[in-house]
Design an enzyme around this catalytic site. Structure first.
Site, PDB file in Angstrom:
ATOM      1  N   LYS A 103      -0.767  29.375  70.748  1.00 55.74           N
ATOM      2  CA  LYS A 103      -0.867  28.637  69.459  1.00 55.74           C
ATOM      3  C   LYS A 103       0.493  28.299  68.892  1.00 55.74           C
ATOM      4  O   LYS A 103       0.709  27.217  68.339  1.00 55.74           O
ATOM      5  CB  LYS A 103      -1.686  29.440  68.444  1.00 55.74           C
ATOM      6  CG  LYS A 103      -1.039  30.749  68.007  1.00 55.74           C
ATOM      7  CD  LYS A 103      -2.012  31.883  67.918  1.00 55.74           C
ATOM      8  CE  LYS A 103      -1.406  33.079  68.583  1.00 55.74           C
ATOM      9  NZ  LYS A 103      -2.314  34.137  68.910  1.00 55.74           N
ATOM     10  N   GLU A 127      -7.571  24.765  74.251  1.00 64.24           N
ATOM     11  CA  GLU A 127      -8.768  25.235  73.530  1.00 64.24           C
ATOM     12  C   GLU A 127      -8.625  26.689  73.070  1.00 64.24           C
ATOM     13  O   GLU A 127      -9.037  27.045  71.960  1.00 64.24           O
ATOM     14  CB  GLU A 127     -10.005  25.093  74.433  1.00 64.24           C
ATOM     15  CG  GLU A 127     -11.304  25.535  73.814  1.00 64.24           C
ATOM     16  CD  GLU A 127     -11.724  24.671  72.628  1.00 64.24           C
ATOM     17  OE1 GLU A 127     -12.037  23.485  72.834  1.00 64.24           O
ATOM     18  OE2 GLU A 127     -11.733  25.178  71.495  1.00 64.24           O
ATOM     19  N   ILE A 134     -14.299  30.667  70.575  1.00 61.24           N
ATOM     20  CA  ILE A 134     -15.104  29.665  69.844  1.00 61.24           C
ATOM     21  C   ILE A 134     -14.616  28.270  70.229  1.00 61.24           C
ATOM     22  O   ILE A 134     -13.437  27.965  70.072  1.00 61.24           O
ATOM     23  CB  ILE A 134     -14.948  29.817  68.309  1.00 61.24           C
ATOM     24  CG1 ILE A 134     -15.256  31.236  67.859  1.00 61.24           C
ATOM     25  CG2 ILE A 134     -15.827  28.802  67.579  1.00 61.24           C
ATOM     26  CD1 ILE A 134     -14.988  31.485  66.377  1.00 61.24           C
ATOM     27  N   GLU A 188      -1.921  44.219  67.425  1.00 65.11           N
ATOM     28  CA  GLU A 188      -0.841  44.556  68.345  1.00 65.11           C
ATOM     29  C   GLU A 188       0.043  45.630  67.715  1.00 65.11           C
ATOM     30  O   GLU A 188      -0.058  45.901  66.523  1.00 65.11           O
ATOM     31  CB  GLU A 188      -0.039  43.295  68.643  1.00 65.11           C
ATOM     32  CG  GLU A 188      -0.893  42.309  69.403  1.00 65.11           C
ATOM     33  CD  GLU A 188      -0.162  41.023  69.710  1.00 65.11           C
ATOM     34  OE1 GLU A 188       1.054  41.073  69.876  1.00 65.11           O
ATOM     35  OE2 GLU A 188      -0.839  39.995  69.772  1.00 65.11           O
ATOM     36  N   LYS A 203      -2.779  28.264  63.704  1.00 62.53           N
ATOM     37  CA  LYS A 203      -4.102  27.788  64.119  1.00 62.53           C
ATOM     38  C   LYS A 203      -4.612  26.683  63.196  1.00 62.53           C
ATOM     39  O   LYS A 203      -5.135  25.672  63.675  1.00 62.53           O
ATOM     40  CB  LYS A 203      -5.082  28.967  64.179  1.00 62.53           C
ATOM     41  CG  LYS A 203      -4.692  29.977  65.266  1.00 62.53           C
ATOM     42  CD  LYS A 203      -5.493  31.260  65.125  1.00 62.53           C
ATOM     43  CE  LYS A 203      -5.140  32.263  66.208  1.00 62.53           C
ATOM     44  NZ  LYS A 203      -5.733  33.595  65.935  1.00 62.53           N
ATOM     45  N   GLY A 300      -9.771  38.591  72.599  1.00 64.12           N
ATOM     46  CA  GLY A 300     -10.362  39.458  73.619  1.00 64.12           C
ATOM     47  C   GLY A 300     -10.281  38.800  74.986  1.00 64.12           C
ATOM     48  O   GLY A 300     -10.208  37.580  75.091  1.00 64.12           O
TER      49      GLY A 300
HETATM   50  N1  LIG Z   1      -5.203  38.600  73.952  1.00 58.94           N
HETATM   51  C1  LIG Z   1      -6.015  37.819  73.279  1.00 58.94           C
HETATM   52  O1  LIG Z   1      -7.091  38.237  72.850  1.00 58.94           O
HETATM   53  C2  LIG Z   1      -5.642  36.385  73.011  1.00 58.94           C
HETATM   54  C3  LIG Z   1      -6.507  35.567  72.247  1.00 58.94           C
HETATM   55  C4  LIG Z   1      -6.189  34.225  72.050  1.00 58.94           C
HETATM   56  C5  LIG Z   1      -5.019  33.709  72.578  1.00 58.94           C
HETATM   57  N2  LIG Z   1      -4.178  34.549  73.272  1.00 58.94           N
HETATM   58  C6  LIG Z   1      -2.955  33.972  73.803  1.00 58.94           C
HETATM   59  O2  LIG Z   1      -2.967  34.090  75.219  1.00 58.94           O
HETATM   60  C7  LIG Z   1      -1.625  34.229  75.696  1.00 58.94           C
HETATM   61  C8  LIG Z   1      -1.544  35.466  76.577  1.00 58.94           C
HETATM   62  O3  LIG Z   1      -1.864  36.603  75.810  1.00 58.94           O
HETATM   63  P1  LIG Z   1      -2.154  38.042  76.474  1.00 58.94           P
HETATM   64  O4  LIG Z   1      -2.769  38.867  75.397  1.00 58.94           O
HETATM   65  O5  LIG Z   1      -2.882  37.873  77.751  1.00 58.94           O
HETATM   66  O6  LIG Z   1      -0.655  38.548  76.763  1.00 58.94           O
HETATM   67  P2  LIG Z   1      -0.197  39.844  77.588  1.00 58.94           P
HETATM   68  O7  LIG Z   1      -1.356  40.750  77.817  1.00 58.94           O
HETATM   69  O8  LIG Z   1       1.005  40.373  76.908  1.00 58.94           O
HETATM   70  O9  LIG Z   1       0.232  39.232  79.021  1.00 58.94           O
HETATM   71  C9  LIG Z   1       1.379  38.493  79.211  1.00 58.94           C
HETATM   72  C10 LIG Z   1       1.584  38.258  80.707  1.00 58.94           C
HETATM   73  O10 LIG Z   1       2.712  37.407  80.868  1.00 58.94           O
HETATM   74  C11 LIG Z   1       3.676  38.028  81.730  1.00 58.94           C
HETATM   75  N3  LIG Z   1       4.991  37.720  81.200  1.00 58.94           N
HETATM   76  C12 LIG Z   1       5.449  37.961  79.951  1.00 58.94           C
HETATM   77  N4  LIG Z   1       6.715  37.506  79.820  1.00 58.94           N
HETATM   78  C13 LIG Z   1       7.055  36.992  81.018  1.00 58.94           C
HETATM   79  C14 LIG Z   1       8.218  36.386  81.516  1.00 58.94           C
HETATM   80  N5  LIG Z   1       9.311  36.218  80.753  1.00 58.94           N
HETATM   81  N6  LIG Z   1       8.214  35.959  82.795  1.00 58.94           N
HETATM   82  C15 LIG Z   1       7.120  36.133  83.566  1.00 58.94           C
HETATM   83  N7  LIG Z   1       5.989  36.680  83.145  1.00 58.94           N
HETATM   84  C16 LIG Z   1       5.948  37.117  81.885  1.00 58.94           C
HETATM   85  C17 LIG Z   1       3.374  39.513  81.723  1.00 58.94           C
HETATM   86  O11 LIG Z   1       3.799  40.043  82.959  1.00 58.94           O
HETATM   87  P3  LIG Z   1       3.568  41.605  83.355  1.00 58.94           P
HETATM   88  O12 LIG Z   1       2.080  41.726  83.567  1.00 58.94           O
HETATM   89  O13 LIG Z   1       4.317  41.802  84.613  1.00 58.94           O
HETATM   90  O14 LIG Z   1       4.058  42.406  82.202  1.00 58.94           O
HETATM   91  C18 LIG Z   1       1.845  39.520  81.519  1.00 58.94           C
HETATM   92  O15 LIG Z   1       1.207  39.424  82.759  1.00 58.94           O
HETATM   93  C19 LIG Z   1      -0.750  34.259  74.445  1.00 58.94           C
HETATM   94  O16 LIG Z   1      -0.269  32.966  74.163  1.00 58.94           O
HETATM   95  C20 LIG Z   1      -1.705  34.696  73.352  1.00 58.94           C
HETATM   96  O17 LIG Z   1      -1.313  34.261  72.056  1.00 58.94           O
HETATM   97  C21 LIG Z   1      -4.464  35.849  73.511  1.00 58.94           C
END
Ligand SMILES: NC(=O)c1ccc[n+]([C@@H]2O[C@H](COP(=O)([O-])OP(=O)(O)OC[C@H]3O[C@@H](n4cnc5c(N)ncnc54)[C@H](OP(=O)(O)O)[C@@H]3O)[C@@H](O)[C@H]2O)c1
Length: 426
Positions: A103, A127, A134, A188, A203, A300
């Site tokens: 976002k 999305e 949603i 977090e 958002k 999630g």
């Molecule tokens: N979590 C949710 O519920 C949620 C909901 C809506 C939107 N989002 C969005 O979805 C996106 C991902 O969120 P997430 O919760 O999945 O994040 P996350 O669990 O922190 O995962 C981040 C991933 O990116 C990798 N990574 C981070 N920095 C990196 C770098 N500099 N170079 C290479 N790889 C890197 C990490 O590698 P490692 O595995 O090796 O550490 C990890 O696999 C974000 O934009 C977030 O705002 C998340």
């Protein structure tokens, strides 16, 4: 076969990977061709992962994705500003379509990323960047396309909604409810972007750009978080027939877009008042469709991955059929943002005053002189030596209210202005 490069294999990346594995046949029939994950960028390939994965797919070198001519589609699930921004820009420059859940990047750099995509004849989809599972981006662009969207109210941050729900239902203090949200994985370890309202602001900025086809400068969005909400505010809201929600608000007006994020009193019988816990909801009004509410899980692993995979399917179809996103530029206009001082609202004020005769008259005089009229005044139980007083105003321009608050400093009996919360009748 559409070949995909995943950037990130964390919470959402893992969900996307497993949905693509689990539903590969079904997805193939939807797109007309299969999807194959070619490479996955992670920070640390040695890290223990909670899914079975072919280790040869993992890489720590971004070039293996961005410079790989086999890869048609890049799915960015790293998050944050850098290096995600550079990676997306490079993917687009290299003629690859992009799907992202980020976002912050779309709210800040949407116009230039879309321009680059258009120049290269590819697409960028996002999305999952708003309200997780949603569907709202595609509905706004397609299902509601026949409408002039007039206003959007959103509960767009699950962490703060969870905290406010615990405060409302169980009388928990904010810091206790926050710890509970962290324990359950809703918040977090650094929850500042949620608590401060910044996350919801990204958002609502994205939704407003799509709804009104306008550039929204995120720096101009008025943002207040839930830091100052106390149990007393929640209890008084209840007595008055309201609940407190962190609302993301966007209204199209002749003076510009009235866009803001702040805690608000909303009527207890409004559908948004029953959005509890970590759930999200969007309540919008279109001139043809009328009021619509979308409700579901805003975050999630699987809810978010559901939205990402929907974008992958859409992008996959376009790549397969050789036709990029035909929805056009969402940043056609610059309608400007209304300054908060010009926005009209009614307000709840909670003051602490010394228990002396004539204090209410002095307060009423300041308000009256500044064109603020009162809808109600409630004097709460005496807490010697101060008395809590609650005022609810009629609709008034914010600048007049703020002028009154500034003048309250001259009333010696006012000990503190404990809280000011806008009342949204929706
Ligand atoms: N979590 C949710 O519920 C949620 C909901 C809506 C939107 N989002 C969005 O979805 C996106 C991902 O969120 P997430 O919760 O999945 O994040 P996350 O669990 O922190 O995962 C981040 C991933 O990116 C990798 N990574 C981070 N920095 C990196 C770098 N500099 N170079 C290479 N790889 C890197 C990490 O590698 P490692 O595995 O090796 O550490 C990890 O696999 C974000 O934009 C977030 O705002 C998340």
């Amino acid at each position: 076969m559409i070949k995909i490069g995943l950037l990130g294999l964390g919470t959402v990346g893992t969900g996307v990977y497993s949905i693509l594995e689990r539903h590969s046949e079904n997805l193939k029939s939807k797109i007309g061709t299969g999807l194959q994950i070619e490479k996955i960028l992670v920070r640390d390939i040695e890290k223990q992962r909670d899914i079975d994965i072919d280790g040869t797919l993992l890489t720590e070198k971004v070039e293996d994705v961005l410079e790989n001519p086999e890869i048609d589609l890049v799915v960015e699930l790293i998050g944050g500003e850098e290096p995600a921004y550079q990676y997306i820009l490079q993917a687009l420059k290299n003629g690859k379509s992009v799907v992202t859940a980020n976002k912050l990047l779309i709210a800040k750099y949407g116009p230039e990323l879309m321009k680059m995509a258009a120049e290269k004849g590819v697409s960028i989809y996002f999305e999952a960047s708003v309200a997780g599972g949603i569907p709202i981006i595609r509905p706004l662009r397609e299902s509601f396309a026949a409408n002039k969207i007039e206003r959007i109210f959103g509960i767009l941050n699950g962490t703060t909604n969870y905290i406010l729900t615990r405060m409302t239902k169980e009388g928990q203090e904010l810091d206790i409810a926050l710890k509970e949200a962290q324990r359950l994985g809703y918040a977090e370890s650094d929850p500042s972007s949620d608590i401060s309202g910044a996350d919801a602001a990204y958002k609502i900025a994205i939704l407003s750009s799509i709804a009104y086809e306008t550039v929204i400068d995120i720096e101009d969005v008025h943002i207040e978080g839930i830091e100052n909400i106390e149990i007393e505010d929640i209890e008084i809201a209840r007595e008055l027939g309201y609940v407190i929600k962190l609302l993301a608000i966007s209204k199209f007006t002749s003076k510009g877009v009235d866009i803001r994020v702040h805690p608000a009193f909303i009527p207890v019988n409004h559908p948004l008042a029953s959005v509890h816990d970590a759930y999200n909801a969007i309540y919008l009004h279109g001139d043809s469709v009328g009021d619509v509410m979308l409700y579901g899980q805003g975050a999630g692993r699987f809810p978010t991955a559901s939205a990402v995979v929907a974008d992958i399917i859409q992008a996959g179809k376009e790549i397969y059929h050789g036709s990029p996103d035909i929805n056009g530029n969402i940043y056609k206009n610059n309608h400007g943002i209304m300054d908060i001082s010009q926005v009209e609202n009614s307000f709840y004020l909670r003051l602490q005053v010394k228990d002396k005769p004539g204090v209410l008259a002095k307060i009423a005089e300041v308000l009256g002189r500044n064109q603020v009229s009162l809808a109600s005044v409630i004097q709460k139980h005496r807490q010697n030596p101060v008395v809590p007083i609650v005022l609810v105003t009629h609709q008034v321009k914010e600048e007049y209210l703020q002028k009154s608050i500034a003048e309250f400093k001259n009333i010696e009996e006012i000990v503190a202005v404990k809280n000011i919360i806008r009342v949204e009748e929706l």
